[in-house]
Design an enzyme around this catalytic site. Structure first.
Site, short mmCIF file in Angstrom:
data_model
loop_
_atom_site.label_atom_id
_atom_site.label_comp_id
_atom_site.label_asym_id
_atom_site.label_seq_id
_atom_site.Cartn_x
_atom_site.Cartn_y
_atom_site.Cartn_z
N LYS A 113 -6.56 10.84 -1.53
CA LYS A 113 -5.74 10.48 -0.29
C LYS A 113 -4.08 11.13 -0.56
O LYS A 113 -3.69 11.57 0.23
CB LYS A 113 -5.74 9.05 -0.24
CG LYS A 113 -4.97 8.46 1.12
CD LYS A 113 -4.73 6.98 1.29
CE LYS A 113 -3.99 6.90 2.40
NZ LYS A 113 -3.54 5.46 2.74
N ASP A 165 8.04 5.43 8.76
CA ASP A 165 7.31 4.59 9.63
C ASP A 165 6.01 5.71 10.05
O ASP A 165 6.13 6.92 10.17
CB ASP A 165 8.05 4.55 10.89
CG ASP A 165 7.61 3.56 11.81
OD1 ASP A 165 7.43 2.46 11.35
OD2 ASP A 165 7.55 3.86 13.04
N SER A 166 5.15 4.93 10.07
CA SER A 166 3.69 5.62 10.38
C SER A 166 2.79 4.78 11.04
O SER A 166 3.16 3.59 11.19
CB SER A 166 3.37 5.74 8.67
OG SER A 166 3.27 4.53 8.01
N HIS A 188 -1.14 11.96 5.59
CA HIS A 188 -0.10 12.10 6.62
C HIS A 188 1.29 12.07 5.50
O HIS A 188 2.30 12.46 5.61
CB HIS A 188 0.04 10.99 7.64
CG HIS A 188 -0.48 9.64 7.30
ND1 HIS A 188 -1.46 9.29 6.33
CD2 HIS A 188 0.22 8.51 7.64
CE1 HIS A 188 -1.49 8.08 6.55
NE2 HIS A 188 -0.47 7.73 7.02
N GLY A 211 -4.44 -0.66 5.44
CA GLY A 211 -4.41 -0.56 6.93
C GLY A 211 -5.81 0.06 7.39
O GLY A 211 -6.76 -0.79 7.20
N TYR A 212 -5.66 0.87 8.28
CA TYR A 212 -7.04 1.33 8.98
C TYR A 212 -7.82 2.22 8.09
O TYR A 212 -8.72 3.01 8.75
CB TYR A 212 -6.39 1.97 10.21
CG TYR A 212 -5.55 1.29 11.18
CD1 TYR A 212 -6.57 0.46 12.24
CD2 TYR A 212 -4.26 1.30 11.43
CE1 TYR A 212 -5.76 -0.27 13.27
CE2 TYR A 212 -3.67 0.23 12.19
CZ TYR A 212 -4.44 -0.48 13.07
OH TYR A 212 -3.65 -1.16 13.83
N ASP A 213 -7.30 2.66 6.94
CA ASP A 213 -8.30 3.38 5.96
C ASP A 213 -9.77 3.35 6.00
O ASP A 213 -10.50 4.27 6.16
CB ASP A 213 -7.66 3.62 4.69
CG ASP A 213 -6.54 4.27 4.38
OD1 ASP A 213 -6.07 4.82 5.22
OD2 ASP A 213 -5.91 3.96 3.38
N GLY A 223 0.78 -1.21 -0.06
CA GLY A 223 0.07 0.21 0.13
C GLY A 223 0.89 1.26 -0.15
O GLY A 223 0.66 2.09 -0.84
N LYS A 224 1.76 1.18 0.89
CA LYS A 224 2.91 2.50 0.90
C LYS A 224 3.64 2.48 -0.52
O LYS A 224 3.65 3.68 -0.81
CB LYS A 224 3.57 2.06 2.01
CG LYS A 224 3.38 2.25 3.46
CD LYS A 224 4.63 2.11 4.35
CE LYS A 224 4.42 1.89 5.59
NZ LYS A 224 5.49 1.95 6.68
P1 ITT Z 1 7.15 -1.71 6.36
O1 ITT Z 1 7.74 -1.56 7.76
O2 ITT Z 1 7.73 -2.79 5.51
O3 ITT Z 1 7.12 -0.34 5.56
P2 ITT Z 1 4.42 -1.98 7.89
O4 ITT Z 1 3.25 -2.00 7.35
O5 ITT Z 1 5.44 -2.69 8.88
O6 ITT Z 1 5.58 -1.95 6.46
P3 ITT Z 1 5.11 0.43 9.59
O7 ITT Z 1 5.90 -0.28 10.66
O8 ITT Z 1 5.12 1.91 9.28
O9 ITT Z 1 4.72 -0.22 8.16
O10 ITT Z 1 3.53 0.31 10.14
C1 ITT Z 1 2.61 1.17 9.56
C2 ITT Z 1 1.09 0.68 9.88
O11 ITT Z 1 0.11 1.82 10.21
C3 ITT Z 1 0.54 -0.07 8.67
O12 ITT Z 1 0.66 -1.36 8.83
C4 ITT Z 1 -0.95 0.24 8.81
O13 ITT Z 1 -1.61 -0.49 9.75
C5 ITT Z 1 -0.98 1.79 9.55
N1 ITT Z 1 -0.88 2.84 8.64
C6 ITT Z 1 0.20 3.76 8.24
N2 ITT Z 1 0.15 4.56 7.07
C7 ITT Z 1 -1.41 4.23 6.91
C8 ITT Z 1 -2.31 4.70 6.02
O14 ITT Z 1 -2.05 5.50 5.17
N3 ITT Z 1 -3.72 4.14 6.02
C9 ITT Z 1 -4.07 3.28 6.76
N4 ITT Z 1 -3.05 2.61 7.66
C10 ITT Z 1 -1.93 3.31 7.82
#
Ligand code: ITT
Length: 203
Positions: A181, A75-76, A186, A159-161, A17-18
């Site tokens: 989006k 990191d998000s 963010h 994710g939580y979208d 997704g990212k």
């Molecule tokens: P990488 O570490 O490989 O990048 P990850 O999914 O583990 O992947 P993070 O540790 O940054 O990434 O966790 C971010 C989580 O926060 C992600 O899995 C989603 O559950 C949530 N998240 C982050 N950005 C989001 C978005 O734009 N929309 C919805 N949920 C989001």
């Protein structure tokens, strides 16, 4: 003119997704974006920092040592007021081992069961790091404020979208056109700041 290999950037993420969002944000720039899917043997990174920024920086450092070149790391996560900032840095694995987006959402809705809308305020946060070959780096942050819905709606994003309502639109992020989006999120806000620095580098 810059050599083509200088335009290669590795996004230190496996989250599809990212990766999709970052590719859209980079459109029109002279950049070839790779991700950790292009480096299947990279060591797994323990995200043990106390903040989004610490974790993003750790990802950037580890991946830079492994792949070289310019790195973008993100990191998000989601911070919910009623839960005092949880799930925060634990957003990806909120529901425990083998967490999926669906299970994370279910857990979140259970934690907020009975909590009225006016107390369901939340924010998505993103910390981005632009890490250069010489070890210098810059950091950028972005935030999107919203409200946690009573049930999931919409199928865009990740994710939580589906449970994150953006008040200005009266819709969850998963109901928004991905193009919207990518203007308000963010990650988009943090990325707009990063883009200026990047443009100087990939010109
Ligand atoms: P990488 O570490 O490989 O990048 P990850 O999914 O583990 O992947 P993070 O540790 O940054 O990434 O966790 C971010 C989580 O926060 C992600 O899995 C989603 O559950 C949530 N998240 C982050 N950005 C989001 C978005 O734009 N929309 C919805 N949920 C989001």
């Amino acid at each position: 003119m810059t050599e083509p290999e200088n335009h290669k950037i590795v996004f230190a993420s496996k989250n599809r997704g990212k990766i999709r969002e970052l590719n859209a944000l980079l459109e029109g720039m002279n950049v070839n974006l790779l991700s950790l899917h292009d480096y299947p043997d990279v060591p797994s990174i323990v995200e043990d920092g106390n903040t989004f920024l610490e974790n993003a920086l750790k990802k950037a450092r580890v991946i830079s040592e492994y792949t070289g070149g310019t790195i973008i790391a993100d990191d998000s996560g989601l911070e919910v007021d009623y839960l005092e900032g949880a799930p925060g840095i634990h957003s990806a694995r909120y529901s425990g081992a083998g967490a999926t987006d669906e299970r994370n959402i279910r857990k979140l809705l259970e934690e907020l069961d009975g909590v009225p809308t006016e107390k369901r305020g939340a924010a998505f946060r993103c910390a981005l790091v632009l890490y250069r070959t010489d070890g210098t780096f810059e950091t950028f942050e972005g935030k999107l404020e919203g409200i946690i819905a009573l049930k999931p709606t919409g199928s865009e994003g990740f994710g939580y979208d589906p449970v994150f309502i953006v008040p200005e639109y009266g819709k969850t992020v998963a109901q928004l056109d991905p193009e919207i989006k990518n203007r308000i999120s963010h990650r988009a806000i943090a990325f707009a700041k990063l883009k200026k620095s990047l443009q100087e580098q990939v010109r």
